[in-house]
Design an enzyme around this catalytic site. Structure first.
Site, PDB file in Angstrom:
ATOM      1  N   LYS A  82      -7.062   0.980  -3.513  1.00 30.53           N
ATOM      2  CA  LYS A  82      -6.657   0.429  -2.214  1.00 30.53           C
ATOM      3  C   LYS A  82      -6.761   1.493  -1.124  1.00 30.53           C
ATOM      4  O   LYS A  82      -7.131   1.205   0.023  1.00 30.53           O
ATOM      5  CB  LYS A  82      -5.226  -0.102  -2.285  1.00 30.53           C
ATOM      6  CG  LYS A  82      -4.705  -0.721  -0.968  1.00 30.53           C
ATOM      7  CD  LYS A  82      -5.520  -1.921  -0.534  1.00 30.53           C
ATOM      8  CE  LYS A  82      -5.087  -2.496   0.825  1.00 30.53           C
ATOM      9  NZ  LYS A  82      -3.756  -3.069   0.833  1.00 30.53           N
ATOM     10  N   THR A 118       0.844  -1.191   0.000  1.00 29.67           N
ATOM     11  CA  THR A 118       0.000   0.000   0.000  1.00 29.67           C
ATOM     12  C   THR A 118       0.878   1.240   0.000  1.00 29.67           C
ATOM     13  O   THR A 118       1.611   1.497   0.952  1.00 29.67           O
ATOM     14  CB  THR A 118      -0.920   0.019   1.233  1.00 29.67           C
ATOM     15  OG1 THR A 118      -1.727  -1.160   1.234  1.00 29.67           O
ATOM     16  CG2 THR A 118      -1.825   1.245   1.217  1.00 29.67           C
ATOM     17  N   LYS A 170       0.224   3.887   9.302  1.00 29.26           N
ATOM     18  CA  LYS A 170       0.832   4.147   7.989  1.00 29.26           C
ATOM     19  C   LYS A 170      -0.233   4.450   6.931  1.00 29.26           C
ATOM     20  O   LYS A 170      -0.166   5.467   6.229  1.00 29.26           O
ATOM     21  CB  LYS A 170       1.658   2.945   7.545  1.00 29.26           C
ATOM     22  CG  LYS A 170       2.164   3.022   6.103  1.00 29.26           C
ATOM     23  CD  LYS A 170       2.876   1.760   5.693  1.00 29.26           C
ATOM     24  CE  LYS A 170       1.989   0.579   5.481  1.00 29.26           C
ATOM     25  NZ  LYS A 170       1.244   0.620   4.187  1.00 29.26           N
TER      26      LYS A 170
END
Length: 291
Positions: free
Chosen positions: A159, A83, A227
């Site tokens: 995503k 990602t 994150k």
């Protein structure tokens, strides 16, 4: 490891590369081949699945001193599954193209269990040629492959939408259960009622059992959502688009990380409420009855 093992069991020749010697030994014990560095791996593969934690690791694996680029044969395809921000994905695609390599922007969803079963969802974008080249790996690793377009960056954009929802839903599930406990409700009953009511979500149904068992073994860690929600925040800034709900969830995960729970399961975000409101969370089951 799950994806590599699933592909191996489906008859593909798979070479694994990991910074952990014990992980490499485990994959060799399962029948796979291993390489100690990405550069060494490049001699064995023309389809590479890059499944690491963040953009810095992607950079190191591709362009570091022992990186893949410069060693992979021209025409090889890299499935970039980590990602990362869409802007970073686009730049990676450009740099790989300059090196004569193809890239599929191919983030994955499904977790460790679905990876091991070869049943992931892949949100992918790239050229038709890259999809054709990567098709054996995609067929083996995924139950569903979403072909989202020719342009690298679309997969990472999708995503990011998923991670916004996933992070918010986990943080909300934790807050809802914490409220129920603070109100004096039995947490098992809260789970039973909510999973049969309109307030349910996939994350509530999947993550709350971790809390009920007092088991915070990391299937996906708090650190991951610190994150990923930070990427949502930064991308929103790039687009001049506010994401206040995601920002609130980010603060809860950041608080959990600051309290020392970063490497625990992402459901450990509920421990923030344990500290703030004095609730008592379920403890881990002890099979032998001893403390």
């Amino acid at each position: 490891m799950g994806t590599a093992t699933a592909l191996l069991e489906q008859g593909m020749t798979v070479t694994g590369c990991d910074v952990s010697p014990s992980a490499r030994r485990a994959f060799e014990d399962a029948g796979g081949q291993c390489a100690a560095t990405p550069a060494e791996l490049a001699a064995h593969c023309d389809i590479v699945l890059l499944v690491v934690v963040n953009a810095d690791q992607v950079e190191q694996v591709l362009f570091g001193d022992q990186g893949l680029v410069g060693h992979l044969a021209p025409g090889s395809v890299v499935l970039q599954c980590a990602t990362v921000a869409p802007s970073i994905a686009r730049r990676l695609g450009e740099r790989l193209a300059e090196a004569g390599l193809a890239m599929l922007d191919a983030p994955i969803s499904g977790g460790a269990a679905k990876a091991r079963a070869g049943q992931l969802s892949v949100m992918a974008s790239g050229t038709s040629a890259a999809f054709d080249k990567a098709s054996p790996a995609l067929d083996g690793m995924a139950a569903t492959v979403y072909r989202l377009g020719e342009e690298v960056g679309i997969g990472s954009s999708m995503k990011l939408v998923n991670q916004l929802l996933a992070g918010v839903h986990i943080a909300t599930a934790a807050e809802a259960l914490a409220l129920g406990i603070r109100l004096g409700l039995d947490p098992e009953t809260v789970y039973e009622v909510i999973t049969h009511s309109a307030g349910n979500s996939w994350m509530f149904e999947n993550r709350v059992p971790h809390i009920l068992k007092g088991d915070y073994t990391p299937l996906s860690a708090v650190d991951i959502f610190v994150k990923d929600l930070n990427i949502v925040h930064e991308t929103g800034r790039e687009l001049a688009m506010p994401t206040p709900v995601a920002a609130s969830a980010l603060q809860q995960f950041t608080a959990a990380k600051g309290a020392g729970f970063g490497r625990e399961d992402d459901s450990a975000v509920i421990k923030v409420y344990e500290r703030l409101s004095g609730i008592t969370l379920p403890e881990a089951a002890n099979d032998d009855g001893e403390v």
